[in-house]
Write an enzyme that holds these catalytic residues in place. Structure first.
Site, short mmCIF file in Angstrom:
data_model
loop_
_atom_site.label_atom_id
_atom_site.label_comp_id
_atom_site.label_asym_id
_atom_site.label_seq_id
_atom_site.Cartn_x
_atom_site.Cartn_y
_atom_site.Cartn_z
CG HIS A 1 1.96 12.98 7.35
ND1 HIS A 1 2.44 11.58 7.34
CD2 HIS A 1 0.45 12.77 7.16
CE1 HIS A 1 1.25 10.88 6.80
NE2 HIS A 1 0.28 11.60 6.88
CG HIS B 1 -3.96 14.44 5.64
ND1 HIS B 1 -3.87 13.99 4.40
CD2 HIS B 1 -3.38 13.33 6.32
CE1 HIS B 1 -2.92 12.91 4.41
NE2 HIS B 1 -2.64 12.55 5.39
CG ASP C 1 -2.03 10.99 9.49
OD1 ASP C 1 -2.14 11.71 8.38
OD2 ASP C 1 -2.51 10.00 9.89
CG ASP C 2 -5.85 13.05 9.16
OD1 ASP C 2 -6.10 13.72 8.61
OD2 ASP C 2 -5.51 11.93 9.28
CG HIS D 1 -0.42 8.63 3.15
ND1 HIS D 1 -0.08 10.04 2.64
CD2 HIS D 1 -1.10 8.61 4.08
CE1 HIS D 1 -0.44 10.90 3.52
NE2 HIS D 1 -1.09 10.13 4.43
CD GLU E 1 -2.23 5.43 7.47
OE1 GLU E 1 -2.46 5.53 6.18
OE2 GLU E 1 -2.96 6.06 8.37
N1 ADE Z 1 -5.95 11.03 4.57
C1 ADE Z 1 -6.09 11.69 5.62
N2 ADE Z 1 -5.48 11.15 6.47
C2 ADE Z 1 -4.92 9.84 5.93
C3 ADE Z 1 -4.33 8.70 6.60
N3 ADE Z 1 -3.81 8.65 7.75
N4 ADE Z 1 -3.88 7.68 5.54
C4 ADE Z 1 -4.25 7.93 4.28
N5 ADE Z 1 -4.86 8.84 3.89
C5 ADE Z 1 -5.48 10.02 4.72
ZN ZN Z 2 -1.81 11.16 6.32
#
Ligand code: ADE
Ligand code: ZN
EC number: 3.5.4.2
Length: 349
Positions: A25, A27, A286-287, A205, A208
């Protein structure tokens, strides 16, 4: 399952960093560090509403998912050419290799780019070339997952799938991301059914920020094989039982959940409860450029905050390989390497 002896807290932190793991996971647009955003903006002549790298970093104070997404999409606007996508993915993979990631399944958001006039093949060819080079030069395995943006329409998702059709040999599956609340999975049931017919793996997703009902519909309406995040499942006992029984993996992202205020603090994170309830949970970043750390930082910080043990560490790394879309032969190799790493650490304790 290999019986994991206890290790000291300091040794456990080293073990978390050293153990081989899969990242499921991530992005890729969320791996764009502010320095690279500025370098690409300059290279491509794209104006940015921030005076400096520090100024941009200052803006990374989020209150919820949407407050992050607004900045994340603005950051991605510097990506125009195939080489930009290559450079971004290559930088992530080099960083992941340092964290002993053996295998990465990388999300990308093509609609963010095609809406700005960037061709689908520019995006996919750049990312794919970076994955191929990383395999030969860094020894890391990497595949791509195309994500549909759920705040856009079903028609836009179908159009995106059509644009990707000639390039499907370069992606392993599809996902669903962006603003969760108000965009339930069933909006994309027909797109995901088509992706299933095309032989693509499916993830989404769900849970969350959104309710457990979105996890149920990701499973039943989209027929996904993994749930991204899924931490809200804890509020629904029947759902927890379904996830455990069917061994549906959850790709959990502790630092993301902390930064987007899904939990008030990392010490309140429910990763340990999910694992102890028998769910196939995994740890992911994630990011990472936006949330303060790559995968090893997620491991070390959530372990320190919630007092998890070496047994949890082993289980999480093992789950990451089990939950991946890699071949069974690759999974066995990585699981063997995982066991060896643990045995080496315990021997020298
Ligand atoms: N796009 C990038 N990060 C995300 C996240 N945590 N939740 C949903 N979309 C995303
Ligand atoms: Zn994500």
């Amino acid at each position: 399952m290999f019986k994991v002896p206890p290790v000291t807290e300091q040794r456990l932190q080293q073990l978390l960093r050293a153990m081989p793991k899969a990242e499921l996971h991530i992005h890729i647009e969320g791996s764009l560090e502010p320095e690279l955003i500025f370098a690409l903006a300059q290279r491509n002549g794209v104006p940015l509403p921030y005076a400096s790298v520090e100024d941009l970093r200052q803006a990374y104070a989020f209150t919820n998912l949407q407050s992050f997404l607004d900045i994340y999409y603005a950051g991605a606007s510097v990506l125009l050419h195939e080489q930009d996508f290559y450079d971004m993915a290559r930088a992530y993979l080099a960083r992941a290799a340092i964290d002993n990631v053996a295998h990465a399944e990388i999300f990308f958001d093509p609609q963010t780019h095609t809406a700005r006039g960037v061709a689908m093949e520019t995006v996919i060819n750049g990312l794919h070339r970076a994955c191929a080079d990383a395999r030969s030069e860094l020894g890391i395995s990497a595949t791509l997952i195309l994500c549909f943006l759920r705040h856009l329409s079903e028609a836009s998702a179908f159009e995106t799938l059509e644009q990707a059709q000639p390039l499907l040999d370069k992606i392993v599956g599809v996902g669903l991301d962006s603003s969760e609340l108000g965009h339930p999975p069933e909006k994309f049931a027909r797109v995901f059914a088509r992706c299933r017919e095309l032989g693509l793996h499916r993830v989404a997703h769900a849970g969350e920020e959104g309710p457990p009902a979105y996890i149920w519909s990701a499973l039943d309406a989209l027929k996904v094989e993994r749930i991204d995040h899924g931490v809200q499942a804890m509020h629904d006992a029947a759902l927890m039982q379904r996830l455990a029984q069917d061994r549906i993996p959850l790709t959990v992202c502790p630092l993301s959940n902390q930064k987007l205020c899904v939990f008030p603090d990392l010490k309140n994170h429910n990763l340990r409860q999910l694992l102890d309830a028998g769910l196939c949970a995994t740890v992911n970043s994630d990011d990472p450029a936006y949330f303060g750390g790559y995968i090893n930082e997620n491991f070390t910080q959530v372990f320190a905050a919630t007092a998890m043990t070496a047994r949890h560490a082993y289980q999480l790394a093992f789950n990451s390989f089990e939950a991946s879309f890699a071949s069974n032969a690759d999974k066995r190799v990585w699981e063997h390497r995982l066991k060896e790493t643990f045995e080496r650490f315990v021997e020298h304790d």
